[in-house]
Design a protein around this motif. Structure first.
Motif, PDB file in Angstrom:
ATOM      1  N   GLU A 176       1.204   1.713 -10.303  1.00  0.00           N
ATOM      2  CA  GLU A 176       0.241   1.772  -9.213  1.00  0.00           C
ATOM      3  C   GLU A 176      -1.145   1.403  -9.714  1.00  0.00           C
ATOM      4  O   GLU A 176      -1.495   1.677 -10.865  1.00  0.00           O
ATOM      5  N   HIS A 202       0.831  -1.198   0.000  1.00  0.00           N
ATOM      6  CA  HIS A 202       0.000   0.000   0.000  1.00  0.00           C
ATOM      7  C   HIS A 202       0.865   1.247   0.000  1.00  0.00           C
ATOM      8  O   HIS A 202       1.831   1.344   0.752  1.00  0.00           O
ATOM      9  N   GLN A 203       0.522   2.185  -0.872  1.00  0.00           N
ATOM     10  CA  GLN A 203       1.131   3.504  -0.884  1.00  0.00           C
ATOM     11  C   GLN A 203      -0.002   4.515  -0.945  1.00  0.00           C
ATOM     12  O   GLN A 203      -0.600   4.719  -1.994  1.00  0.00           O
ATOM     13  N   ARG A 204      -0.342   5.103   0.200  1.00  0.00           N
ATOM     14  CA  ARG A 204      -1.498   5.989   0.328  1.00  0.00           C
ATOM     15  C   ARG A 204      -2.768   5.217  -0.069  1.00  0.00           C
ATOM     16  O   ARG A 204      -3.056   4.201   0.517  1.00  0.00           O
ATOM     17  N   ILE A 263      -2.002  -1.221   6.206  1.00  0.00           N
ATOM     18  CA  ILE A 263      -0.750  -1.509   5.518  1.00  0.00           C
ATOM     19  C   ILE A 263      -0.258  -2.869   5.983  1.00  0.00           C
ATOM     20  O   ILE A 263       0.036  -3.078   7.153  1.00  0.00           O
ATOM     21  N   SER A 305       7.846  -0.311 -12.201  1.00  0.00           N
ATOM     22  CA  SER A 305       6.790  -0.197 -11.191  1.00  0.00           C
ATOM     23  C   SER A 305       5.570   0.519 -11.748  1.00  0.00           C
ATOM     24  O   SER A 305       5.657   1.254 -12.738  1.00  0.00           O
ATOM     25  N   GLU A 338       1.179  -0.191  -4.936  1.00  0.00           N
ATOM     26  CA  GLU A 338       2.344  -0.073  -5.802  1.00  0.00           C
ATOM     27  C   GLU A 338       2.945  -1.450  -6.035  1.00  0.00           C
ATOM     28  O   GLU A 338       3.215  -2.186  -5.090  1.00  0.00           O
ATOM     29  N   LYS A 384      -3.274   3.772  -2.986  1.00  0.00           N
ATOM     30  CA  LYS A 384      -2.932   2.946  -4.138  1.00  0.00           C
ATOM     31  C   LYS A 384      -2.147   1.713  -3.704  1.00  0.00           C
ATOM     32  O   LYS A 384      -1.649   1.628  -2.588  1.00  0.00           O
TER      33      LYS A 384
END
Length: 280
Positions: free
Chosen positions: A262, A187-189, A272, A260, A193, A191
Motif C-alpha cells: 500500500e 483505492h483502499q480507504r 474510487i 501486494s 493498494e 491508501k
C-alpha cells in the motif's frame, strides 16, 4: 551504636552488585562498538566494491551495446544471440551490485526518500518500456494492467520505479511459459493498494521468511543460500519500509502467488475509480 556483621555485609553486597552491573554494561557497550565497527567496515567494503565494479561493467555494457547496434560491423545470427546473453548478464551484474549497496545503505540509515506525486500508470509504463515488457514477450506471458490512468500516489519516483521493476521481474522469472501476470491498483480507504498476481506454482518457505522478517540485516541474508530473486525481494521490502509500507505475499487458491503493498495517496478524498482491463 554497635554494627552487626549482617549490617556490615549489606553495603558490600550492594557494591558487588553494582560492580557486576557496570561490568555487564561495559561488555554490552564493547559489543555494540564492535558491531558498529564491523557494520562500518562492511559498508565501506560494499561502497568500494560498488565503485570499483560498476564503472568497468558499465564500460563493458556500452561496448556490447555498440556491437549489438552494428557500430563495428554486422553480426551473424549466432553472434547476435551470444551477444544478447552477454548484455543481459552484464546488466544483471550491475543491478546486483546496486542492490547490495542499497541494502547496506538502508541498514546504516543512509537511504533517503524524496517524495512527490507520482502517476502510477505512467511509472508502470516506463518500467515496462525499459525492458521488462520484452522479458514477458520472450516467455509469451499474458501481462495485464488493471490500473486507472489518473491514479496518483505519494512516493519517491526513483525508488518506486525500483520496487515495481523488481516485482515485475520477479513475477516474470517465476511464471511459466505462456502463463499470466496481472497488475492491479485501486483505492483502499485512504491508501492505494498495488497487487501483482503471477503464475508460479507456490511461494516457498524461504521467500515467505524474507517477507515476514521485521528487520533486514545484510549479514543475516549473506549467511543464507540466497539467489538474486531473494536479494531483490529484500531491497524491495526495505524500500517499502521507508515508504511506511510493507510487502505482503500469499499463495492463491487458484494457483500462483500475489505480492501486494500500500502507498499513500496525494488526495485521501479521491473517488474510487472503476478499474478498466487493458492488455499490455
Amino acid at each position: 551504636m554497635i554494627m552487626t556483621q549482617e549490617n556490615n555485609e549489606a553495603p558490600v553486597d550492594a557494591l558487588h552488585a553494582r560492580i557486576n552491573q557496570l561490568e555487564q554494561e561495559k561488555n554490552e557497550l564493547q559489543g555494540l562498538l564492535e558491531r558498529n565497527k564491523a557494520r562500518d567496515a562492511k559498508g565501506n567494503f560494499l561502497h568500494l566494491l560498488s565503485h570499483e565494479l560498476r564503472s568497468p561493467l558499465a564500460s563493458v555494457n556500452s561496448a556490447l551495446e555498440l556491437l549489438k547496434e552494428d557500430e563495428v560491423g554486422p553480426l551473424n545470427t549466432n553472434q547476435g544471440e551470444f551477444l544478447e546473453v552477454a548484455i543481459n548478464n552484464t546488466r544483471r551484474m550491475i543491478k546486483l551490485i546496486e542492490t547490495l549497496f542499497d541494502i547496506a545503505r538502508f541498514e546504516n540509515g543512509q537511504l533517503r526518500l524524496e517524495k512527490q506525486p507520482v502517476n502510477l500508470k505512467s511509472l508502470l509504463e516506463n518500467v515496462l518500456n525499459a525492458g521488462v515488457r520484452a522479458d514477458f514477450e520472450t516467455k509469451k506471458i499474458d501481462l495485464t494492467l488493471e490500473v486507472p490512468s489518473d491514479l496518483v500516489v505519494e512516493a519517491d519516483s526513483r525508488r518506486l520505479y525500483q520496487i515495481l521493476d523488481n516485482l515485475l521481474s520477479n513475477a516474470c522469472q517465476h511464471t511459466p511459459y505462456q502463463g499470466q501476470v496481472t497488475v492491479k491498483a485501486a483505492h483502499q480507504r485512504n491508501k492505494i493498494e498495488v497487487s501483482i498476481l503471477d503464475g508460479r506454482s507456490a511461494l516457498n518457505e524461504q521467500t515467505m521468511a524474507y517477507l515476514t522478517a521485521r528487520t533486514f540485516r545484510l549479514e543475516e541474508f549473506m549467511t543464507r543460500e540466497l539467489n538474486y530473486s531473494g536479494l531483490t525481494l529484500t531491497i524491495t521490502s526495505c524500500l517499502l519500509a521507508l515508504h511506511r509500507s510493507r510487502l505482503r505475499a500469499e499463495n492463491r487458491q487458484d494457483g500462483g502467488a500475489v505480492f501486494s503493498f500500500e502507498l499513500s495517496t496525494t488526495n485521501s478524498k479521491a473517488p474510487i475509480f472503476k478499474i478498466g482491463r487493458a492488455h499490455v
